[in-house]
Write a protein that holds these residues in place. Structure first.
Motif, PDB file in Angstrom:
ATOM      1  N   LEU A 233       3.273   5.880  -4.037  1.00  0.00           N
ATOM      2  CA  LEU A 233       2.066   6.092  -4.516  1.00  0.00           C
ATOM      3  C   LEU A 233       1.196   4.846  -4.336  1.00  0.00           C
ATOM      4  O   LEU A 233       1.678   3.599  -3.980  1.00  0.00           O
ATOM      5  N   SER A 234      -0.163   5.020  -4.848  1.00  0.00           N
ATOM      6  CA  SER A 234      -0.778   3.836  -4.479  1.00  0.00           C
ATOM      7  C   SER A 234      -1.885   3.464  -5.679  1.00  0.00           C
ATOM      8  O   SER A 234      -2.375   4.285  -6.335  1.00  0.00           O
ATOM      9  N   ALA A 235      -1.916   2.037  -5.898  1.00  0.00           N
ATOM     10  CA  ALA A 235      -2.515   1.692  -7.130  1.00  0.00           C
ATOM     11  C   ALA A 235      -3.856   2.058  -7.211  1.00  0.00           C
ATOM     12  O   ALA A 235      -4.649   2.513  -8.056  1.00  0.00           O
ATOM     13  N   HIS A 236      -4.643   1.857  -6.119  1.00  0.00           N
ATOM     14  CA  HIS A 236      -6.189   2.010  -5.880  1.00  0.00           C
ATOM     15  C   HIS A 236      -6.587   3.373  -5.941  1.00  0.00           C
ATOM     16  O   HIS A 236      -7.859   3.846  -6.121  1.00  0.00           O
ATOM     17  N   LYS A 237      -5.567   4.378  -6.222  1.00  0.00           N
ATOM     18  CA  LYS A 237      -6.033   5.771  -6.389  1.00  0.00           C
ATOM     19  C   LYS A 237      -5.878   6.251  -7.880  1.00  0.00           C
ATOM     20  O   LYS A 237      -6.168   7.304  -8.390  1.00  0.00           O
ATOM     21  N   LEU A 238      -5.352   5.482  -8.601  1.00  0.00           N
ATOM     22  CA  LEU A 238      -5.185   5.608 -10.185  1.00  0.00           C
ATOM     23  C   LEU A 238      -5.843   4.404 -10.664  1.00  0.00           C
ATOM     24  O   LEU A 238      -5.115   3.916 -11.850  1.00  0.00           O
TER      25      LEU A 238
ATOM     26  N   SER B 157       0.903  -1.244  -0.042  1.00  0.00           N
ATOM     27  CA  SER B 157      -0.041  -0.148  -0.064  1.00  0.00           C
ATOM     28  C   SER B 157       0.805   1.247   0.001  1.00  0.00           C
ATOM     29  O   SER B 157       2.242   1.035   0.082  1.00  0.00           O
ATOM     30  N   ALA B 158       0.242   2.399  -0.426  1.00  0.00           N
ATOM     31  CA  ALA B 158       1.131   3.564   0.033  1.00  0.00           C
ATOM     32  C   ALA B 158       1.673   3.656   1.498  1.00  0.00           C
ATOM     33  O   ALA B 158       2.294   4.416   1.605  1.00  0.00           O
ATOM     34  N   THR B 159       0.534   3.338   2.282  1.00  0.00           N
ATOM     35  CA  THR B 159       0.817   3.594   3.880  1.00  0.00           C
ATOM     36  C   THR B 159       2.297   2.884   3.996  1.00  0.00           C
ATOM     37  O   THR B 159       3.002   3.116   4.735  1.00  0.00           O
ATOM     38  N   GLU B 160       2.111   1.833   3.501  1.00  0.00           N
ATOM     39  CA  GLU B 160       3.545   1.036   3.918  1.00  0.00           C
ATOM     40  C   GLU B 160       4.691   1.722   3.097  1.00  0.00           C
ATOM     41  O   GLU B 160       5.810   1.665   3.630  1.00  0.00           O
TER      42      GLU B 160
ATOM     43  N   CYS C 158       7.844  12.743  -0.747  1.00  0.00           N
ATOM     44  CA  CYS C 158       6.424  13.218  -1.105  1.00  0.00           C
ATOM     45  C   CYS C 158       5.522  12.057  -1.318  1.00  0.00           C
ATOM     46  O   CYS C 158       5.571  11.030  -1.929  1.00  0.00           O
ATOM     47  N   ASP C 159       4.328  12.263  -0.519  1.00  0.00           N
ATOM     48  CA  ASP C 159       3.225  11.206  -0.924  1.00  0.00           C
ATOM     49  C   ASP C 159       2.392  11.930  -1.874  1.00  0.00           C
ATOM     50  O   ASP C 159       1.765  12.845  -1.943  1.00  0.00           O
ATOM     51  N   ALA C 160       2.533  11.217  -2.989  1.00  0.00           N
ATOM     52  CA  ALA C 160       2.032  11.713  -4.362  1.00  0.00           C
ATOM     53  C   ALA C 160       0.834  10.659  -4.505  1.00  0.00           C
ATOM     54  O   ALA C 160       0.377  10.724  -5.731  1.00  0.00           O
ATOM     55  N   VAL C 161       0.336  10.160  -3.490  1.00  0.00           N
ATOM     56  CA  VAL C 161      -0.972   9.300  -3.767  1.00  0.00           C
ATOM     57  C   VAL C 161      -1.831   9.717  -4.625  1.00  0.00           C
ATOM     58  O   VAL C 161      -2.604   9.200  -5.594  1.00  0.00           O
ATOM     59  N   GLN C 162      -2.193  11.014  -4.246  1.00  0.00           N
ATOM     60  CA  GLN C 162      -3.517  11.635  -5.092  1.00  0.00           C
ATOM     61  C   GLN C 162      -3.140  12.431  -6.287  1.00  0.00           C
ATOM     62  O   GLN C 162      -3.904  12.749  -7.144  1.00  0.00           O
ATOM     63  N   GLY C 163      -1.811  12.384  -6.560  1.00  0.00           N
ATOM     64  CA  GLY C 163      -1.359  13.173  -7.628  1.00  0.00           C
ATOM     65  C   GLY C 163      -0.604  12.247  -8.790  1.00  0.00           C
ATOM     66  O   GLY C 163      -0.735  12.612 -10.070  1.00  0.00           O
TER      67      GLY C 163
HETATM   68  N1  PLP Z   1      -1.898   9.344   1.445  1.00  0.00           N
HETATM   69  C1  PLP Z   1      -2.893   9.857   0.636  1.00  0.00           C
HETATM   70  C2  PLP Z   1      -2.866  11.262   0.416  1.00  0.00           C
HETATM   71  C3  PLP Z   1      -4.042   8.975   0.614  1.00  0.00           C
HETATM   72  O1  PLP Z   1      -4.990   9.657   0.307  1.00  0.00           O
HETATM   73  C4  PLP Z   1      -4.188   7.814   0.853  1.00  0.00           C
HETATM   74  C5  PLP Z   1      -5.191   6.902   0.996  1.00  0.00           C
HETATM   75  O2  PLP Z   1      -6.446   7.467   1.497  1.00  0.00           O
HETATM   76  C6  PLP Z   1      -2.773   6.923   1.556  1.00  0.00           C
HETATM   77  C7  PLP Z   1      -1.693   8.005   1.730  1.00  0.00           C
HETATM   78  C8  PLP Z   1      -2.849   5.717   1.700  1.00  0.00           C
HETATM   79  O3  PLP Z   1      -2.747   4.922   0.859  1.00  0.00           O
HETATM   80  P1  PLP Z   1      -3.201   3.206   0.972  1.00  0.00           P
HETATM   81  O4  PLP Z   1      -4.500   3.189   0.634  1.00  0.00           O
HETATM   82  O5  PLP Z   1      -2.546   2.852  -0.331  1.00  0.00           O
HETATM   83  O6  PLP Z   1      -2.471   3.011   1.997  1.00  0.00           O
END
Ligand code: PLP
Length: 359
Positions: free
Chosen positions: A184-189, A71-74, A164-169
């Motif tokens: 980054l996270s797959a499930h946001k893209l 995950s992006a959290t990890e 940089c947390d680029a999860v939403q970008g």
């Molecule tokens: N950072 C941002 C800005 C997010 O929006 C999220 C998910 O809501 C995360 C991190 C965590 O991503 P993940 O669900 O892949 O752990």
């Protein structure tokens, strides 16, 4: 159901799902093989993982490597804790994946100020002795786009690395130039849930958090899922190819929604923002009632991560909203599969339901 919660998660792109299927095969197909096995089906799975790694790398700057995570959290935990920092600077509006991780570290934590538009000043001074500066690219609640390039420069000037947390970008905007580590996270893209990635600039060494077989370049142990890797790879390639088209469609949806909800107050900057997000408030609104009256519209009261916890959004509080204003805010998130008709229908019904409350 009208789905307007794209910051919480995005639908899986059909193209990504299709690429994943052979790797979810039963006993009669070779797709179930362990990508870390040296035999033929294992090597085929490993090759698919490497194709995916290249596809994800294409969304990121040159000069680094992609490490797959769960995950992006990890990925953010690995980036922050893996650097064993003594002092960290973060913005107050980071996701919990950053804020809770820095709190769990032994580091001294400095919080960087933001203005009422939800932006950290590009010339923010970073204290000498700081090891990491972590500021996100796009905020998940209010959609504001941070001046990450300038902040990366400020971090480097102070001798710190920029995370940089680029999860939403990711897959929507150009990558944060100058960053040293990008999550980054797959499930946001439009990829599958259960996989993220950390991009690490060449020359940076991380201490692993998960120990074992050393599968991901010695940094992250655990057998990779070829299906999830293929999914994030296909989603990344698609996002890369469609970035302009997806962005253009969103502009039209955003303008229409903003028009129809023009008497609502926009939370966060009007200019420096991602147009797949509208965080709006109207004084006196009972958001719980609104949501229960509009059960077939999936939207959020503040961040999905905070909703249900009873806590007021730390992001809305950090931009200066009082408790009542924060509690009368809603988040609408839209994306690739949202139609203009859905936006019009949802906005009309949200307006009517709010008007019925007398606000
Ligand atoms: N950072 C941002 C800005 C997010 O929006 C999220 C998910 O809501 C995360 C991190 C965590 O991503 P993940 O669900 O892949 O752990």
């Amino acid at each position: 159901m009208i789905y307007l919660d794209y910051q919480a998660t995005t639908p899986l792109a059909p193209e990504a799902r299709e690429v994943m299927m052979p790797w979810l095969a039963g006993p009669d197909e070779p797709g179930f093989a362990n990508p870390h096995s040296p035999h033929k089906p294992g090597r085929a799975a490993a090759a698919a993982v490497e194709v995916a790694r290249e596809q994800v790398a294409a969304l990121l700057p040159p000069g680094g490597k992609v490490v797959f995570t769960g995950s992006a959290t990890e990925a953010l935990n690995l980036a922050i804790l893996g650097l064993s920092p003594k002092r960290i600077a973060v913005s107050a509006i980071e996701h919990a994946a950053v804020l809770d991780t820095v709190q769990a570290s032994d580091a001294r934590v400095d919080v960087l100020a933001n203005d009422s538009a939800g932006l950290v000043a590009p010339d923010t001074r970073i204290a000498a002795g700081t090891d990491i500066v972590a500021v996100m690219q796009v905020n998940n609640e209010i959609g504001t786009i941070q001046p990450v390039e300038a902040l990366a420069e400020a971090a480097h000037a102070a001798g710190a690395l920029f995370v940089c947390d680029a999860v939403q970008g990711a897959g929507k905007l150009a990558p944060p130039a100058g960053a040293d580590l990008i999550a980054l996270s797959a499930h946001k893209l439009y990829g599958p849930k259960g996989i993220g990635a950390l991009w690490v600039r060449d020359g940076i060494t991380l201490q692993p958090l998960i120990h074992g077989g050393g599968q991901e370049q010695g940094i992250r142990s655990g057998t990779l899922s070829p299906a999830l890797c293929a999914g994030i790879g296909a989603a990344a390639a698609l996002a890369d190819a469609r970035m302009e088209e997806d962005g253009g469609r969103l502009e039209a949806l955003w303008r229409r929604a903003r028009d129809m909800l023009s008497h609502w107050t926009l939370n966060g900057s009007t200019e420096q923002r991602w147009h797949g997000n509208l965080n709006l408030r109207v004084d006196g609104l009972d958001v719980a009632r609104l949501m229960s009256e509009l059960r077939d519209i999936a939207f959020s009261a503040g961040s999905a991560c905070a909703s249900g916890s009873g806590r007021t959004s730390h992001v809305l509080r950090a931009i200066g909203l009082d408790e009542a204003q924060a509690k009368s805010s809603i988040r609408l998130g839209f994306g690739r599969y949202t139609s203009l008709g859905e936006i019009e229908d949802a906005c009309a019904r949200i307006n009517a339901a709010a008007a019925a409350q007398g606000v």
